[in-house]
Design a protein around this motif. Structure first.
Motif, PDB file in Angstrom:
ATOM      1  N   GLU A  38       0.825  -1.206   0.000  1.00  0.00           N
ATOM      2  CA  GLU A  38       0.000   0.000   0.000  1.00  0.00           C
ATOM      3  C   GLU A  38       0.861   1.259   0.000  1.00  0.00           C
ATOM      4  O   GLU A  38       0.637   2.190  -0.759  1.00  0.00           O
ATOM      5  CB  GLU A  38      -0.900  -0.035   1.239  1.00  0.00           C
ATOM      6  CG  GLU A  38      -2.213   0.666   1.066  1.00  0.00           C
ATOM      7  CD  GLU A  38      -3.098   0.425   2.272  1.00  0.00           C
ATOM      8  OE1 GLU A  38      -2.996   1.215   3.243  1.00  0.00           O
ATOM      9  OE2 GLU A  38      -3.867  -0.551   2.239  1.00  0.00           O
ATOM     10  N   SER A  39       1.884   1.273   0.850  1.00  0.00           N
ATOM     11  CA  SER A  39       2.755   2.434   0.975  1.00  0.00           C
ATOM     12  C   SER A  39       3.522   2.708  -0.318  1.00  0.00           C
ATOM     13  O   SER A  39       3.539   3.834  -0.819  1.00  0.00           O
ATOM     14  CB  SER A  39       3.730   2.211   2.134  1.00  0.00           C
ATOM     15  OG  SER A  39       4.696   3.223   2.171  1.00  0.00           O
ATOM     16  N   SER A  41       2.884   1.578  -3.348  1.00  0.00           N
ATOM     17  CA  SER A  41       1.924   1.886  -4.415  1.00  0.00           C
ATOM     18  C   SER A  41       1.500   3.354  -4.352  1.00  0.00           C
ATOM     19  O   SER A  41       1.431   4.047  -5.368  1.00  0.00           O
ATOM     20  CB  SER A  41       0.710   0.962  -4.293  1.00  0.00           C
ATOM     21  OG  SER A  41      -0.225   1.258  -5.285  1.00  0.00           O
ATOM     22  N   ARG A  42       1.254   3.829  -3.134  1.00  0.00           N
ATOM     23  CA  ARG A  42       0.861   5.232  -2.943  1.00  0.00           C
ATOM     24  C   ARG A  42       2.012   6.161  -3.363  1.00  0.00           C
ATOM     25  O   ARG A  42       1.799   7.154  -4.057  1.00  0.00           O
ATOM     26  CB  ARG A  42       0.457   5.462  -1.487  1.00  0.00           C
ATOM     27  CG  ARG A  42      -0.113   6.821  -1.186  1.00  0.00           C
ATOM     28  CD  ARG A  42      -0.650   6.959   0.248  1.00  0.00           C
ATOM     29  NE  ARG A  42       0.236   6.435   1.276  1.00  0.00           N
ATOM     30  CZ  ARG A  42       0.038   5.296   1.954  1.00  0.00           C
ATOM     31  NH1 ARG A  42      -1.014   4.555   1.715  1.00  0.00           N
ATOM     32  NH2 ARG A  42       0.897   4.911   2.870  1.00  0.00           N
ATOM     33  N   GLU A  43       3.235   5.838  -2.950  1.00  0.00           N
ATOM     34  CA  GLU A  43       4.385   6.668  -3.303  1.00  0.00           C
ATOM     35  C   GLU A  43       4.621   6.693  -4.815  1.00  0.00           C
ATOM     36  O   GLU A  43       4.999   7.721  -5.375  1.00  0.00           O
ATOM     37  CB  GLU A  43       5.645   6.154  -2.606  1.00  0.00           C
ATOM     38  CG  GLU A  43       5.645   6.373  -1.108  1.00  0.00           C
ATOM     39  CD  GLU A  43       6.843   5.715  -0.441  1.00  0.00           C
ATOM     40  OE1 GLU A  43       7.978   6.016  -0.862  1.00  0.00           O
ATOM     41  OE2 GLU A  43       6.636   4.904   0.479  1.00  0.00           O
ATOM     42  N   ARG A  45       2.303   6.138  -7.022  1.00  0.00           N
ATOM     43  CA  ARG A  45       1.056   6.546  -7.677  1.00  0.00           C
ATOM     44  C   ARG A  45       0.688   5.563  -8.795  1.00  0.00           C
ATOM     45  O   ARG A  45       0.329   5.952  -9.902  1.00  0.00           O
ATOM     46  CB  ARG A  45       1.161   7.964  -8.207  1.00  0.00           C
ATOM     47  CG  ARG A  45       1.354   8.976  -7.117  1.00  0.00           C
ATOM     48  CD  ARG A  45       1.319  10.400  -7.658  1.00  0.00           C
ATOM     49  NE  ARG A  45       1.384  11.329  -6.560  1.00  0.00           N
ATOM     50  CZ  ARG A  45       2.396  12.156  -6.370  1.00  0.00           C
ATOM     51  NH1 ARG A  45       3.396  12.191  -7.196  1.00  0.00           N
ATOM     52  NH2 ARG A  45       2.384  12.980  -5.340  1.00  0.00           N
TER      53      ARG A  45
END
Length: 170
Positions: A38-39, A41-43, A45
């Protein structure tokens, strides 16, 4: 751009590796799989797809195994630096040059990166490094010789420093 990931077992806990088409983009040690995915993937984008055995993954796995067996003293991987910018990237580039089995203080790294008063910023760069292990932030310690913190776990940092003090094969 396609991003792939895989979980790799290491003696200090599972590592989540993420790759772009350009190279290793993140390595998180002692990563809880869901949180790490999750982390990152978020970084990035973007979604991370499972890596089904790419050459980059196999190369990383072999180099990690060699490191933990005391046979590898430096990682030779293509790194995709997209998650490290500005002074963080400059500081981490200096950290890459800290030789196996030695340490440097946060202040020494700051000076070598051209900002001698930025020891705290070096600490932040080390703590937020996208490349645990392969960029040896565990080799950066306090000026008084205490080992300081480590993004994943201080016991991991201690273990890595002790591993590198062994006089195993080069």
């Amino acid at each position: 751009m396609t991003f792939r990931y895989a979980m790799l077992p290491t003696p200090v806990g599972d590592a989540m590796a993420a790759f772009s088409d350009e190279g290793l983009v993140a390595l998180r040690v002692r990563a809880e799989p869901h949180e790490a995915l999750e982390s990152v993937s978020r970084e990035l984008r973007g979604a991370l797809l499972p890596d089904d055995g790419s050459e980059a993954l196999e190369d990383l796995a072999a180099q990690l195994e060699g490191y933990f067996q005391g046979e590898r003293r430096r990682f030779d991987l293509t790194l995709d630096w997209r998650l490290a910018n500005g002074f963080t990237r400059e500081a981490l580039a200096v950290v890459c040059d800290i030789p196996y089995g030695t340490t440097a203080s946060y202040g020494e790294v700051a000076a070598l990166a051209g900002r001698p008063r930025a020891a705290r910023a070096v600490g932040t760069a080390c703590r937020t490094s996208p490349f645990s292990l392969v960029v040896p932030v565990h080799r950066v310690i306090h000026a008084d010789g205490t080992i300081g913190g480590y993004g994943s776990d201080i016991d991991v940092k201690r273990h890595l420093l002790e591993l590198e003090q062994d006089d195993g094969p080069a």
